[in-house]
Design a protein around this motif. Structure first.
Motif, PDB file in Angstrom:
ATOM      1  N   ASP A 169     -30.459  16.988 -49.058  1.00  0.00           N
ATOM      2  CA  ASP A 169     -30.297  15.806 -50.008  1.00  0.00           C
ATOM      3  C   ASP A 169     -31.583  15.057 -50.341  1.00  0.00           C
ATOM      4  N   GLU A 177     -29.401  25.110 -49.823  1.00  0.00           N
ATOM      5  CA  GLU A 177     -28.793  24.153 -49.760  1.00  0.00           C
ATOM      6  C   GLU A 177     -27.129  24.244 -49.111  1.00  0.00           C
ATOM      7  N   PRO A 225     -23.285  23.905 -48.254  1.00  0.00           N
ATOM      8  CA  PRO A 225     -22.052  23.875 -49.203  1.00  0.00           C
ATOM      9  C   PRO A 225     -21.534  22.460 -49.410  1.00  0.00           C
ATOM     10  N   GLN A 226     -21.204  22.126 -50.745  1.00  0.00           N
ATOM     11  CA  GLN A 226     -20.783  21.128 -51.101  1.00  0.00           C
ATOM     12  C   GLN A 226     -19.750  20.681 -51.467  1.00  0.00           C
ATOM     13  N   ASN A 243     -17.949  20.523 -54.213  1.00  0.00           N
ATOM     14  CA  ASN A 243     -17.887  19.726 -55.440  1.00  0.00           C
ATOM     15  C   ASN A 243     -16.793  20.008 -56.233  1.00  0.00           C
ATOM     16  N   HIS A 279     -27.212  24.028 -66.764  1.00  0.00           N
ATOM     17  CA  HIS A 279     -26.587  24.159 -65.806  1.00  0.00           C
ATOM     18  C   HIS A 279     -26.027  25.582 -65.623  1.00  0.00           C
ATOM     19  N   ASP A 334     -23.619  26.641 -62.674  1.00  0.00           N
ATOM     20  CA  ASP A 334     -22.894  26.855 -61.671  1.00  0.00           C
ATOM     21  C   ASP A 334     -21.803  25.736 -62.006  1.00  0.00           C
ATOM     22  N   SER A 351     -19.263  24.678 -60.434  1.00  0.00           N
ATOM     23  CA  SER A 351     -18.756  24.032 -59.203  1.00  0.00           C
ATOM     24  C   SER A 351     -20.030  23.168 -58.295  1.00  0.00           C
ATOM     25  N   ASN A 352     -21.185  23.472 -58.997  1.00  0.00           N
ATOM     26  CA  ASN A 352     -22.254  22.859 -58.411  1.00  0.00           C
ATOM     27  C   ASN A 352     -23.291  22.502 -59.228  1.00  0.00           C
ATOM     28  N   THR A 402     -26.062  21.038 -58.935  1.00  0.00           N
ATOM     29  CA  THR A 402     -27.410  21.151 -58.685  1.00  0.00           C
ATOM     30  C   THR A 402     -28.234  22.534 -59.138  1.00  0.00           C
ATOM     31  N   GLN A 403     -27.400  23.231 -59.622  1.00  0.00           N
ATOM     32  CA  GLN A 403     -27.808  24.830 -59.809  1.00  0.00           C
ATOM     33  C   GLN A 403     -28.227  24.467 -61.388  1.00  0.00           C
ATOM     34  N   HIS A 448     -28.735  16.673 -59.810  1.00  0.00           N
ATOM     35  CA  HIS A 448     -27.840  17.260 -60.576  1.00  0.00           C
ATOM     36  C   HIS A 448     -28.231  17.439 -61.915  1.00  0.00           C
TER      37      HIS A 448
END
Length: 338
Positions: free
Chosen positions: A38, A83, A85-86, A88, A154, A156, A158-159, A161-162, A241
């Protein structure tokens, strides 16, 4: 001839070395612990933006700039692919929907980056529009005439950052694809361009205002009311993000009255370049049940420019801190069928 052969061999050696480094980079990144990964992502984005600023202020060819942007995008993809797994929460739980209505806009001529600005999404029936200031897309005084814009989306749910870069052409066969409006006071500094939803990246995650957010719903809007300007001041945002930031504001002129006979009202807020085109919103005092994903917000205007006095003493006097927000109801004109 010998020198040419040696140069060619050296270029081939450099290519081989770069391929080897490309193979090494993902393996190094995969070995990093989550916290370090990160930190690396944030540091990379900050240094990439600093390098971009230096390049844009240096006499340099478009080929170099294009190569820089291509390699930055490639490195982002490598970072995203390694990356950890987060776990989130989904965006509706992890972040307010208002932050998914806005997007960072970059304007281009061909491969050459020109400026950065803010924009937001507006939906009319089954059509989706990008809204920003007219001067972001075309501005004669500054000789600013981009031929396309890029926005961040964005990809994704659920993520956060994608994301993907989505390019939107501004002209087709020499004709502008974006729309602007005028009233009795002259040109309105708002422009819309329709987004072809069939071209959106797979899994695109966004929220959009609609005509219900223009409706005051019998609530009074008055001078001094608290507002938010949600955008990208000086391009600043959460680079991990890819979310905008919100600046506090208040209504600084009689709302509903055209300030100096222009189609805008004034806001009192600290704003910067890059905020042009940001939505100016007000949180409703009543929480009414509605189908919209943004039930608590009223869209009042589109932030444009800062106001100042030509007679202001730059040493003795502070800036006014006042800004133009063009009334958002013009969006119903700018999004109607042609």
């Amino acid at each position: 001839m010998k020198n040419l052969q040696e140069a060619t061999e050296r270029i081939c050696e450099l290519k081989g070395s770069l391929i080897a480094l490309d193979a090494l980079l993902p393996s190094l990144l995969e070995a990093l612990p989550p916290a370090t990964h990160d930190i690396l992502v944030r540091s990379f984005e900050a240094h990439a933006e600093a390098a971009r600023t230096v390049i844009l202020n240096t006499p340099i060819s478009d080929h170099v700039l294009a190569a820089f942007e291509r390699d930055i995008a490639r490195t982002r993809a490598v970072l995203a692919g390694t990356e950890p797994p987060q776990g989130n929460l989904r965006p509706r739980q992890a972040v307010e929907a208002i932050l998914l209505t806005t997007t960072h806009i970059r304007t281009y001529i061909g491969a050459r980056l020109l400026t950065g600005a803010s924009g937001f999404f507006f939906r009319r029936d089954d059509r989706l529009f990008l809204v920003t200031n007219r001067h972001v897309l075309s501005d004669e005084p500054s000789e600013h005439f981009p031929d396309r814009v890029e926005i961040e989306l964005h990809t994704d749910a659920s993520n956060l950052t994608q994301y993907a870069i989505f390019s939107i052409p501004l002209y087709e066969h020499g004709l502008a694809l974006w729309r602007q409006a005028a009233d009795t006071g002259g040109a309105v500094d708002i422009a819309t361009i329709e987004i072809q939803t069939s071209r959106l990246p797979e899994g695109a995650v966004l929220h959009a205002f609609d005509k219900s957010h223009l409706d005051p719903q019998d609530e009074d809007v008055a001078i001094g009311d608290n507002l938010m300007v949600v955008g990208f001041p000086l391009g600043f945002h959460d680079t991990v993000h890819h979310l905008a930031v919100a600046r506090s504001a208040s209504i600084a002129s009689a709302y509903g009255v055209r300030f100096q006979q222009q189609g805008y009202f004034l806001t009192d807020a600290r704003t910067h370049r890059g905020s042009s085109g940001a939505p100016v919103v007000r949180r409703r005092s009543t929480n009414q049940e509605r189908r919209s994903s943004l039930p608590t917000w009223q869209l009042l205007g589109v932030h444009s420019t800062r106001m100042d006095m030509r007679t202001r003493d730059l040493i003795k006097d502070e800036s006014l801190g006042l800004n133009c927000a063009w009334y958002a109801d013009v969006l119903m004109v700018l999004t109607q069928n042609k």
